[in-house]
Design an enzyme around this catalytic site. Structure first.
Site, PDB file in Angstrom:
ATOM      1  N   CYS B 161       0.710  -1.194   0.095  1.00 15.50           N
ATOM      2  CA  CYS B 161      -0.095   0.000  -0.093  1.00 15.50           C
ATOM      3  C   CYS B 161       0.618   1.174   0.108  1.00 15.50           C
ATOM      4  CB  CYS B 161      -0.889   0.041   1.245  1.00 15.50           C
ATOM      5  SG  CYS B 161      -1.813  -1.399   1.419  1.00 15.50           S
ATOM      6  N   HIS B 289      -4.266   7.643   5.904  1.00 16.21           N
ATOM      7  CA  HIS B 289      -4.428   6.453   5.368  1.00 16.21           C
ATOM      8  C   HIS B 289      -5.739   5.982   5.832  1.00 16.21           C
ATOM      9  CE1 HIS B 289      -2.894   2.938   3.341  1.00 16.21           C
ATOM     10  NE2 HIS B 289      -2.981   2.146   4.090  1.00 16.21           N
ATOM     11  N   HIS B 323     -10.146   1.417  -0.581  1.00  8.80           N
ATOM     12  CA  HIS B 323      -8.894   1.471  -0.571  1.00  8.80           C
ATOM     13  C   HIS B 323      -8.258   0.768  -1.932  1.00  8.80           C
ATOM     14  CE1 HIS B 323      -4.799   0.858   0.898  1.00  8.80           C
ATOM     15  NE2 HIS B 323      -5.126   0.026   1.796  1.00  8.80           N
TER      16      HIS B 323
END
Lengths: 111, 392, 242
Positions: B161, B289, B323
């Site tokens: 990520c 995030h 995400h």
């Protein structure tokens, strides 16, 4: 086969496993667990019925336990859909054995 | 409010392009981030089918036609890259330009189905094996180079990520150090069976809308995104915003959960501040995030408190776009850049009741802002953390 | 200029003993290779963890693990968490940072035949931008019979393929100075080229073996050219160590 937290149907018709059968099942589950999370460095004779998966028992983490759940599901053709019930089932070697014994006898077959 | 020194920027951003679950182009993404429209179903955010299959609108590229036809990662990269080119006024990539792609699954859609067919029955054609074995991750970048006739420096970053925040960081460094004049940066992540089923197996995916920082948050929403940014030297006349600093640091705590106190995230943020020569009080907004997972949001908020004595407002926009894994850094950077340009603060949609253990100030409503410096965080599997600072 | 302070090439014979270590029980075959190489280049190095970075370059990544994940999914509809966690390209760097307590930056790159070189380049970026003082750089790929024939379509027919891991510990001036001021060899620069018909002289070749080949040729003073299976090449400009 789906497992939910309502186990009342299953418990109505369960013959107990004999001590020998249960001991054999515990051994089988110990080996399955050890192989699924690679804890071969722990001797099998140090893993008991009451040994817990987390903490002072086998010291597994949450991902280890998820892997054990999948290994048990695959070997015994089960699906555990209830996360809360799952937490109780996967507390110790013995609780896993109890659960598997219950499911196979209520299904009338053992896998 | 802001006291940071101008002139310490590394690179300018001059163009952006995106194809996401919200549609083609950055406008629908931006609009959803402002008004909180939620369109993901069952916790997944695929790119709409009509966009995937509507063919290339960029100049026709006849090389690699089989992969262009069957690898959406490649064809959509060209379309999103083309949007960025148009905004930046680029027409090609020169030998003194760079190309950096951040991705975790690359062209998995090209080989996945046939690989599974082969594994089910090896007497099936070996096509799956051939496609998988013949399409390593870096081939997305080299395919793009071949199509764009690019012979300059290129790199494929696969740091989960953090892949595309690291790509932006590295591109900024390449430019500021003179290695390249300009750099095309891409974040490319399409959903595949591996990621769809994999995150569920770890029990960190939720079928409900993700709820960053909420006391009842129960997991992430997985989505797709193909996002490209054009970067040039600092001070470019047509710049949208600048990258002024970055920091990368590790937790060494767990393979798939962050350090409980967000230790690596803290040091990544501090590293970015130090590089940008900014004080914590110079940061006007933190784009977190904030995945909506139990572990991430708590750890990240602790890290923020450890760095900022008086933390600025914080928000995650994953409640709107999900995400996008390796592409999340690029996708969210696009929103940050636009927010800086238009003087807006984006809210943390999806939050209903803030977790009492999380005491930072979370943005609840869209607002106007004279922000000059915004921090963008990413935290990834393997315990890596990357923070960027964007400035206007 | 990049100082290569330590070098290490992993030996297959060391993997069995590593597998028995409790802290490596979740490690895949590739992670064990990478660990063996990385550990070898950290011998006697005493830098706090946050000043060390880790870069892993791999062309094919976790081939075996990914295949097994898909197999369980395809045949039994079972999604195995361990395998998923380990299948991502970045899991190797994650495991190494855990096992070696490296808390500086960690990055994974994957650039086919240039995965090793790309990893060295990334280390230079991390060092130049002061993310760390020294960086472990690992190049690794494994052989998986199922995919061998397919991967081989990108290689010349007579090329012998192999597997393995090799690592460098690199630093710029400040890190080199802090770690004793000695370097095994020095990398002045590197570049990529396209040479029609460049023949690969390599045996036991794997995609990320740019680092292993660099170590093998490190006593070169001047250019060290590595032909790649597709007729391209990398060229390191080297100097002897200090």
């Amino acid at each position: 086969m789906e497992i939910t937290s309502d186990a009342s149907k299953a418990s109505a018709k369960t013959p107990e496993k004999t001590p020998a059968e249960r001991a054999a099942l515990v051994e089988e589950i110990k080996r399955l667990l050890v192989d699924s999370v690679n804890i071969q460095h722990i001797p099998l004779n140090e893993i008991h019925d009451t040994t817990t998966l987390f903490g002072d028992g086998l010291g597994l983490d949450s991902v280890d336990v998820l892997e054990v759940v999948v290994a048990v599901e695959r070997k015994y053709s089960l699906k555990i859909r209830d996360a809360k019930a799952g937490q109780q089932i996967f507390r110790s070697i013995g609780s896993i054995a109890d659960f598997v014994a219950l499911q196979s006898s209520s299904a009338g077959t053992s896998t | 409010m802001t006291t940071g020194m101008p002139g310490s920027a590394l690179a300018s951003i001059t163009g952006m392009g995106s194809i996401t679950a919200l549609g083609e182009g950055t406008d629908p993404l931006w609009q959803a981030a402002l008004d909180g429209t939620f369109s993901l179903q069952d916790g997944f955010g695929p790119i709409p089918e009509e966009i995937r299959s509507s063919g290339l609108t960029a100049p026709d590229f006849s090389t690699l036609i089989h992969r262009l036809q069957e690898s959406p990662a490649l064809s959509l990269s060209l379309r999103a890259g083309w949007q960025a080119f148009q905004q930046a006024g680029w027409t090609s990539l020169n030998p003194d330009d760079g190309l950096i792609i951040g991705t975790t699954t690359g062209q998995a859609n090209y080989w996945e189905a046939s690989l599974m067919a082969f594994l089910r029955d090896p007497s099936n054609s070996e096509e799956g094996v051939n496609r998988y074995g013949g399409t390593p991750l870096g081939m997305l970048t080299s395919d793009l180079q071949e199509i764009l006739k690019h012979h300059g420096p290129a790199q494929t970053i696969a740091s989960a990520c953090c892949a595309s925040t690291q790509a932006i960081a590295v591109a900024s460094h390449w430019i500021s150090s003179g290695k390249v004049k300009r750099c095309l940066v891409g974040g490319v992540e399409l959903l595949c069976e591996l990621t769809r089923t994999g995150f569920q197996s770890l029990q960190i995916a939720s079928k409900e809308r993700c709820r960053p920082f909420d006391k009842d948050r129960s997991g992430i929403n997985l989505s797709e995104a193909v996002v490209f940014l054009c970067l040039e030297k600092a001070g470019a006349e047509n710049r949208l915003a600048q990258v002024s600093g970055f920091g990368i640091a590790g937790d060494a705590s767990h393979m798939t959960a962050p350090h409980p106190e967000g230790d690596g995230c803290r040091r990544a943020m501090q590293g970015a501040l130090s590089m940008a020569k900014l004080a914590p009080s110079d940061i006007d907004w933190i784009h977190a995030h904030g995945t909506g997972s139990r572990h991430n949001d708590l750890a990240e908020s602790k890290a923020i408190q450890a760095v900022f004595p008086a933390p600025p407002p914080v928000s995650s926009t994953k409640g709107v776009h999900g995400h996008a894994l390796g592409a999340s850094g690029a996708l969210e950077s696009v929103l940050v850049v636009r927010a800086l340009r238009e003087g807006r603060l984006l809210p943390n949609w999806g939050l209903e009741n803030q977790d009492p253990e999380i005491t930072i100030n979370i943005v609840r409503e869209p607002g106007h802002s004279s922000a000059r410096h915004v921090m963008k965080n990413t935290l990834a599997f393997g315990g890596v953390n990357t923070s960027l600072i964007f400035s206007v | 200029m990049l100082y290569a302070l330590r070098t290490s090439i992993a030996e297959k014979s060391s993997l069995a003993a590593l597998r028995a270590r409790p802290e490596l029980r979740k490690a895949t075959e590739m992670m064990l290779w990478a660990f063996a190489a990385a550990k070898g280049c950290l011998e006697g190095v005493s830098l706090p963890g946050h000043e060390l970075g880790i870069v892993v370059g791999s062309g094919q990544g976790e081939l075996e693990t990914t295949k097994e994940y898909y197999r369980a999914l395809a045949l039994e509809n079972a999604a195995r968490p361990f395998l998923f966690q380990n299948s991502l390209h970045h899991s190797t760097a994650g495991m190494l940072s855990l096992a070696l307590k490296i808390t500086g930056p960690s990055v994974t790159v994957s650039d086919s035949f240039f995965s090793g070189e790309s990893a060295v380049d990334m280390a230079a970026t991390l060092l130049d931008s002061r993310q760390c003082l020294a960086c472990v750089v690992v190049g690794t790929d494994t052989l998986v019979p199922t995919f061998d024939k397919a991967i081989r379509t990108r290689f010349p027919k007579d090329l012998e393929r192999g597997e393995g891991a090799a690592a460098l510990l690199v630093a710029r001036e400040e890190g080199w100075d802090k770690l004793g001021g000695k370097a095994d060899f020095v990398i002045e620069s590197w570049s990529r080229g396209f040479e029609a018909g460049a023949k690969s002289k390599l045996g036991g070749y794997y995609e990320a073996d740019g680092i292993a080949q660099l170590i093998a040729g490190r006593q070169t003073e001047g250019p060290l050219t590595q032909p790649k299976p597709d007729g391209t090449f990398s060229r390191f400009q080297l100097r002897k160590g200090t």
